[in-house]
Design a protein around this motif. Structure first.
Motif, short mmCIF file in Angstrom:
data_model
loop_
_atom_site.label_atom_id
_atom_site.label_comp_id
_atom_site.label_asym_id
_atom_site.label_seq_id
_atom_site.Cartn_x
_atom_site.Cartn_y
_atom_site.Cartn_z
N PRO A 1 -1.78 4.36 -4.94
CA PRO A 1 -2.00 5.66 -4.35
C PRO A 1 -3.40 6.22 -4.65
CG PRO A 1 -0.40 5.81 -6.14
CD PRO A 1 -0.70 4.37 -5.93
N ASN A 2 -4.08 5.65 -5.63
CA ASN A 2 -5.42 6.12 -6.00
C ASN A 2 -6.53 5.47 -5.17
OD1 ASN A 2 -4.27 7.65 -8.06
ND2 ASN A 2 -4.31 5.90 -9.45
N MET A 3 -6.19 4.47 -4.38
CA MET A 3 -7.19 3.79 -3.55
C MET A 3 -7.68 4.74 -2.46
SD MET A 3 -6.72 0.19 -1.51
CE MET A 3 -7.88 -1.05 -2.02
N SER A 4 -8.93 4.61 -2.09
CA SER A 4 -9.46 5.44 -1.01
C SER A 4 -9.06 4.85 0.34
CB SER A 4 -10.98 5.55 -1.09
OG SER A 4 -11.59 4.34 -0.69
N VAL A 5 -8.96 5.71 1.34
CA VAL A 5 -8.65 5.26 2.70
C VAL A 5 -9.74 4.30 3.18
CG1 VAL A 5 -8.43 6.01 5.10
CG2 VAL A 5 -7.26 7.28 3.28
N HIS A 6 -10.98 4.60 2.84
CA HIS A 6 -12.10 3.74 3.22
C HIS A 6 -11.93 2.34 2.65
CE1 HIS A 6 -16.22 2.10 3.03
NE2 HIS A 6 -16.32 2.68 4.21
N ASP A 7 -11.61 2.24 1.37
CA ASP A 7 -11.42 0.92 0.74
C ASP A 7 -10.23 0.18 1.33
OD1 ASP A 7 -13.64 1.27 -0.87
OD2 ASP A 7 -12.49 1.90 -2.63
N LEU A 8 -9.15 0.92 1.64
CA LEU A 8 -8.00 0.27 2.25
C LEU A 8 -8.34 -0.24 3.65
CD1 LEU A 8 -5.11 -0.66 2.16
CD2 LEU A 8 -4.40 1.60 2.96
N ALA A 9 -9.12 0.51 4.39
CA ALA A 9 -9.55 0.06 5.72
C ALA A 9 -10.31 -1.27 5.60
CB ALA A 9 -10.42 1.12 6.39
N ARG A 10 -11.16 -1.35 4.61
CA ARG A 10 -11.92 -2.59 4.39
C ARG A 10 -10.97 -3.74 4.04
NH1 ARG A 10 -16.54 -3.72 5.54
NH2 ARG A 10 -17.36 -1.78 4.77
N THR A 11 -10.01 -3.49 3.15
CA THR A 11 -9.04 -4.52 2.76
C THR A 11 -8.23 -4.99 3.97
OG1 THR A 11 -8.85 -3.65 0.51
CG2 THR A 11 -7.00 -4.97 1.31
N MET A 12 -7.77 -4.04 4.77
CA MET A 12 -6.97 -4.40 5.94
C MET A 12 -7.79 -5.23 6.93
SD MET A 12 -4.90 -0.83 6.46
CE MET A 12 -3.30 -1.28 7.13
N THR A 13 -9.05 -4.88 7.09
CA THR A 13 -9.92 -5.62 8.00
C THR A 13 -10.22 -7.01 7.46
OG1 THR A 13 -10.92 -3.56 8.76
CG2 THR A 13 -12.16 -5.59 9.16
N ASP A 14 -10.57 -7.08 6.19
CA ASP A 14 -10.93 -8.37 5.58
C ASP A 14 -9.76 -9.35 5.59
OD1 ASP A 14 -13.44 -7.35 5.10
OD2 ASP A 14 -13.13 -7.05 2.93
N HIS A 15 -8.54 -8.84 5.36
CA HIS A 15 -7.37 -9.72 5.25
C HIS A 15 -6.55 -9.78 6.53
CE1 HIS A 15 -8.05 -10.48 1.02
NE2 HIS A 15 -8.28 -9.19 0.86
N ARG A 16 -6.99 -9.03 7.55
CA ARG A 16 -6.33 -9.02 8.85
C ARG A 16 -4.85 -8.65 8.74
NH1 ARG A 16 -9.26 -12.83 12.91
NH2 ARG A 16 -7.56 -11.99 14.11
N VAL A 17 -4.58 -7.56 8.01
CA VAL A 17 -3.21 -7.05 7.88
C VAL A 17 -3.14 -5.66 8.49
CG1 VAL A 17 -2.62 -8.44 5.85
CG2 VAL A 17 -3.62 -6.18 5.54
N ARG A 18 -1.99 -5.33 9.04
CA ARG A 18 -1.81 -4.05 9.73
C ARG A 18 -0.90 -3.09 8.98
NH1 ARG A 18 -3.18 -4.12 15.10
NH2 ARG A 18 -1.45 -2.75 15.63
N HIS A 19 -0.21 -3.59 7.94
CA HIS A 19 0.71 -2.75 7.16
C HIS A 19 0.55 -3.09 5.69
CE1 HIS A 19 2.51 -3.13 11.18
NE2 HIS A 19 2.86 -1.86 11.00
N VAL A 20 0.34 -2.05 4.86
CA VAL A 20 0.14 -2.27 3.43
C VAL A 20 1.08 -1.35 2.65
CG1 VAL A 20 -1.50 -2.14 1.52
CG2 VAL A 20 -2.26 -2.96 3.76
N PRO A 21 2.02 -1.94 1.91
CA PRO A 21 2.87 -1.13 1.05
C PRO A 21 2.06 -0.49 -0.09
CG PRO A 21 3.85 -3.28 1.44
CD PRO A 21 2.43 -3.34 1.93
N VAL A 22 2.46 0.72 -0.47
CA VAL A 22 1.81 1.44 -1.55
C VAL A 22 2.72 1.32 -2.78
CG1 VAL A 22 0.84 3.63 -2.31
CG2 VAL A 22 0.85 3.06 0.13
N VAL A 23 2.14 0.88 -3.88
CA VAL A 23 2.89 0.62 -5.10
C VAL A 23 2.31 1.44 -6.24
CG1 VAL A 23 3.57 -1.17 -6.76
CG2 VAL A 23 3.45 -1.71 -4.32
N ASP A 24 3.21 2.09 -7.00
CA ASP A 24 2.80 2.85 -8.18
C ASP A 24 3.69 2.46 -9.33
OD1 ASP A 24 1.35 4.68 -9.68
OD2 ASP A 24 2.57 6.40 -9.06
N ASP A 25 3.09 2.01 -10.44
CA ASP A 25 3.84 1.53 -11.60
C ASP A 25 4.88 0.49 -11.22
OD1 ASP A 25 2.47 3.06 -13.51
OD2 ASP A 25 3.77 4.80 -13.17
#
Length: 143
Positions: free
Chosen positions: A85-109
């Motif tokens: 949940p602490n990740m930035s939207v910008h960084d997640l956008a980069r991750t989704m683009t780099d790994h070609r994924v459209r859905h990313v679960p959010v995990v805390d602890d």
């Protein structure tokens, strides 16, 4: 903007399915909820995988209609990209683009607390850009 802020706006509901359920059942849940992916989880907190419409389409191409009776675990993606949940939207956008994924679960602890789609990320980025534009216009008009 952080993912935690995005989840506050969109909500934390995550559609899950047990890996032993049939692919046909998964398709029904996807259609009923109008979503593109389900987190595969036996308890709703841990992530065993993720199954998307794309996974099913590729599985049908490879295995034919018999796939519909097979368990979700046979078509799911087992190696799931997650974010905190602490990740930035910008960084997640980069991750989704780099790994070609459209859905990313959010995990805390170690627990599943939400899911973010590429559409959520695009909307959040557009909202950020609009806010920046408004601030710049205000600055120029008051200068």
């Amino acid at each position: 903007m952080q993912i935690s802020q995005l989840l506050r706006h969109k909500g934390r509901e995550v559609a899950t399915i047990d890996g032993s359920e049939s692919v046909r059942t998964a398709l029904g849940v996807l259609a009923d909820k109008g979503i593109g992916a389900l987190v595969v989880s036996s308890d709703g907190r841990t992530i065993d995988g993720i199954v998307s419409e794309r996974d099913v389409a590729r599985g049908l191409h490879s295995h034919g209609a018999g796939l519909l009776a097979e368990p979700v675990s046979s078509v799911m993606t087992a190696q799931v990209h997650t974010c905190s949940p602490n990740m930035s939207v910008h960084d997640l956008a980069r991750t989704m683009t780099d790994h070609r994924v459209r859905h990313v679960p959010v995990v805390d602890d170690g627990a599943l607390i939400g899911i973010v789609s590429i559409g959520d990320v695009v909307k959040a980025r557009l909202d950020e850009l609009e806010e920046e534009r408004k601030q710049l216009v205000d600055y120029i008009q008051t200068a």
